[in-house]
Scaffold this motif. Structure first.
Motif, PDB file in Angstrom:
ATOM      1  N   GLU A  67      32.258  81.295  15.045  1.00 30.02           N
ATOM      2  CA  GLU A  67      32.816  80.555  16.169  1.00 30.02           C
ATOM      3  C   GLU A  67      32.061  79.275  16.448  1.00 30.02           C
ATOM      4  O   GLU A  67      30.832  79.262  16.533  1.00 30.02           O
ATOM      5  CB  GLU A  67      32.842  81.421  17.426  1.00 30.02           C
ATOM      6  CG  GLU A  67      33.524  80.730  18.603  1.00 30.02           C
ATOM      7  CD  GLU A  67      34.141  81.688  19.589  1.00 30.02           C
ATOM      8  OE1 GLU A  67      33.916  82.905  19.461  1.00 30.02           O
ATOM      9  OE2 GLU A  67      34.846  81.213  20.494  1.00 30.02           O
ATOM     10  N   GLN A  68      32.836  78.209  16.595  1.00 26.65           N
ATOM     11  CA  GLN A  68      32.306  76.944  17.073  1.00 26.65           C
ATOM     12  C   GLN A  68      32.769  76.777  18.516  1.00 26.65           C
ATOM     13  O   GLN A  68      33.943  76.953  18.816  1.00 26.65           O
ATOM     14  CB  GLN A  68      32.826  75.776  16.226  1.00 26.65           C
ATOM     15  CG  GLN A  68      32.380  75.826  14.778  1.00 26.65           C
ATOM     16  CD  GLN A  68      32.895  74.653  13.956  1.00 26.65           C
ATOM     17  OE1 GLN A  68      33.270  73.615  14.500  1.00 26.65           O
ATOM     18  NE2 GLN A  68      32.900  74.806  12.650  1.00 26.65           N
ATOM     19  N   LEU A 106      38.820  79.310  20.186  1.00 28.74           N
ATOM     20  CA  LEU A 106      39.156  80.242  19.110  1.00 28.74           C
ATOM     21  C   LEU A 106      39.858  81.471  19.680  1.00 28.74           C
ATOM     22  O   LEU A 106      39.378  82.083  20.636  1.00 28.74           O
ATOM     23  CB  LEU A 106      37.880  80.669  18.385  1.00 28.74           C
ATOM     24  CG  LEU A 106      38.052  81.645  17.232  1.00 28.74           C
ATOM     25  CD1 LEU A 106      38.809  80.983  16.086  1.00 28.74           C
ATOM     26  CD2 LEU A 106      36.691  82.148  16.740  1.00 28.74           C
ATOM     27  N   LEU A 152      35.128  65.080  20.071  1.00 30.74           N
ATOM     28  CA  LEU A 152      34.731  66.432  20.448  1.00 30.74           C
ATOM     29  C   LEU A 152      33.396  66.788  19.811  1.00 30.74           C
ATOM     30  O   LEU A 152      33.201  66.569  18.616  1.00 30.74           O
ATOM     31  CB  LEU A 152      35.776  67.449  19.984  1.00 30.74           C
ATOM     32  CG  LEU A 152      37.157  67.365  20.633  1.00 30.74           C
ATOM     33  CD1 LEU A 152      38.186  68.111  19.795  1.00 30.74           C
ATOM     34  CD2 LEU A 152      37.113  67.943  22.037  1.00 30.74           C
ATOM     35  N   PRO A 157      39.689  72.760  22.018  1.00 30.12           N
ATOM     36  CA  PRO A 157      40.168  73.960  21.323  1.00 30.12           C
ATOM     37  C   PRO A 157      39.313  75.184  21.633  1.00 30.12           C
ATOM     38  O   PRO A 157      38.096  75.075  21.803  1.00 30.12           O
ATOM     39  CB  PRO A 157      40.047  73.586  19.834  1.00 30.12           C
ATOM     40  CG  PRO A 157      39.945  72.101  19.806  1.00 30.12           C
ATOM     41  CD  PRO A 157      39.255  71.714  21.068  1.00 30.12           C
ATOM     42  N   PHE A 203      33.427  74.377  21.587  1.00 33.80           N
ATOM     43  CA  PHE A 203      33.717  72.956  21.787  1.00 33.80           C
ATOM     44  C   PHE A 203      33.361  72.506  23.201  1.00 33.80           C
ATOM     45  O   PHE A 203      33.536  73.248  24.174  1.00 33.80           O
ATOM     46  CB  PHE A 203      35.204  72.678  21.545  1.00 33.80           C
ATOM     47  CG  PHE A 203      35.576  72.664  20.091  1.00 33.80           C
ATOM     48  CD1 PHE A 203      35.867  73.835  19.415  1.00 33.80           C
ATOM     49  CD2 PHE A 203      35.640  71.467  19.394  1.00 33.80           C
ATOM     50  CE1 PHE A 203      36.208  73.824  18.077  1.00 33.80           C
ATOM     51  CE2 PHE A 203      35.988  71.446  18.050  1.00 33.80           C
ATOM     52  CZ  PHE A 203      36.265  72.622  17.399  1.00 33.80           C
ATOM     53  N   TYR A 235      43.182  78.382  16.632  1.00 36.30           N
ATOM     54  CA  TYR A 235      42.654  77.870  17.888  1.00 36.30           C
ATOM     55  C   TYR A 235      43.829  77.527  18.800  1.00 36.30           C
ATOM     56  O   TYR A 235      44.886  77.078  18.359  1.00 36.30           O
ATOM     57  CB  TYR A 235      41.826  76.600  17.660  1.00 36.30           C
ATOM     58  CG  TYR A 235      40.442  76.825  17.104  1.00 36.30           C
ATOM     59  CD1 TYR A 235      40.244  77.106  15.752  1.00 36.30           C
ATOM     60  CD2 TYR A 235      39.326  76.748  17.932  1.00 36.30           C
ATOM     61  CE1 TYR A 235      38.976  77.299  15.249  1.00 36.30           C
ATOM     62  CE2 TYR A 235      38.048  76.934  17.431  1.00 36.30           C
ATOM     63  CZ  TYR A 235      37.884  77.212  16.093  1.00 36.30           C
ATOM     64  OH  TYR A 235      36.620  77.403  15.596  1.00 36.30           O
ATOM     65  N   PHE A 275      41.395  80.566  10.738  1.00 38.03           N
ATOM     66  CA  PHE A 275      41.243  80.651  12.177  1.00 38.03           C
ATOM     67  C   PHE A 275      42.463  80.072  12.885  1.00 38.03           C
ATOM     68  O   PHE A 275      43.114  79.150  12.395  1.00 38.03           O
ATOM     69  CB  PHE A 275      40.002  79.864  12.629  1.00 38.03           C
ATOM     70  CG  PHE A 275      38.739  80.259  11.899  1.00 38.03           C
ATOM     71  CD1 PHE A 275      38.375  79.616  10.722  1.00 38.03           C
ATOM     72  CD2 PHE A 275      37.931  81.264  12.371  1.00 38.03           C
ATOM     73  CE1 PHE A 275      37.222  79.979  10.037  1.00 38.03           C
ATOM     74  CE2 PHE A 275      36.776  81.630  11.691  1.00 38.03           C
ATOM     75  CZ  PHE A 275      36.426  80.987  10.530  1.00 38.03           C
TER      76      PHE A 275
END
Lengths: 116, 114
Positions: B102-103, A46, B91, A44, B105, A36, A34
């Motif tokens: 996908e994370q 993506l 975070l 961050p 934040f 970011y 990935f």
């Protein structure tokens, strides 16, 4: 050896140029990769994910993966001043059970500055 | 859709004091993460929850850090006692499920230990 390594930069490119960001990883069984983007003082977000060898394009961004060389890169075409940020490479592996993806490991980030 | 919420946004404490951070993930997200980001470094995972169970806390300094997610929604991260090297941005992130790509934040909490 760090698990995920990036050139810390800073990388400075003129507006309209191609910015090239590089990342290497140490675990050969890494599965997912990935990129970011993190603006100063922000969290961050993506921008690209890639899972198989080759190139993946999304607008001005192209991610490239070479698992044999354990190398992943991000190209930003027609760079804009708004692209100025820290770019974080992240790698995800399967967990110990092998049935689902494990934790996300980040590199230290590359600072990109695009000057007009 | 509301994003990941965190509070406080900033905190300044003296070493040896205690501090707690709160996180509310995106509604319906089963997986919650706490990361520590020291200035100039990438985020480092401290702990990962799946609902209210711990999935990974291998990098959590358990002698001083603790975290809980009692009802599988909100989470609290505590540091007691704090050290100078704990100065960082904490975070919180969430994802729909453990293997989700996908994370998302939250804005983070900037902790300064003096």
């Amino acid at each position: 050896q760090k698990e995920v390594e990036q050139n810390s930069g800073p990388l400075s490119v003129p507006e309209g140029a191609i910015a090239s960001l590089n990342c290497t990883y140490s675990d050969r069984v890494s599965q997912s990769f990935f990129w970011y983007r993190q603006y100063s003082g922000k969290s961050p977000e993506l921008i690209m994910s890639i899972y198989s060898n080759g190139d993946k394009e999304d607008g001005r961004f192209t991610a490239q993966l070479n698992k044999a060389s354990q190398y992943v890169s991000l190209l930003i075409r027609d760079s804009q001043p708004s692209d100025s940020a820290t770019y974080l490479c992240a790698v995800k592996n399967r967990d110990a059970g092998g049935t689902s993806y494990g934790k996300l490991t980040f590199g230290q980030g590359t600072i990109l500055t695009v000057h007009p | 859709e509301a994003g990941v919420a965190q509070s406080p946004r900033y905190k300044i404490i003296e070493k040896r004091q205690s501090v707690a951070f709160w996180c509310n993930p995106i509604s319906g997200h089963a997986t919650l993460y706490w990361y520590q980001q020291i200035l100039g470094q990438g985020p480092k995972l401290l702990i990962q929850f799946q609902n209210n169970g711990v999935v990974d806390d291998s990098q959590l300094p358990k002698d001083r850090f603790s975290a809980e997610r009692l009802k599988g929604v909100d989470s609290t991260l505590k540091i007691q006692p704090a050290k100078l090297e704990d100065s960082a941005v904490y975070l919180c992130a969430s994802s729909l499920f453990k293997g989700a790509v996908e994370q998302y934040f939250g804005p983070g909490t900037r902790l300064t230990v003096t």
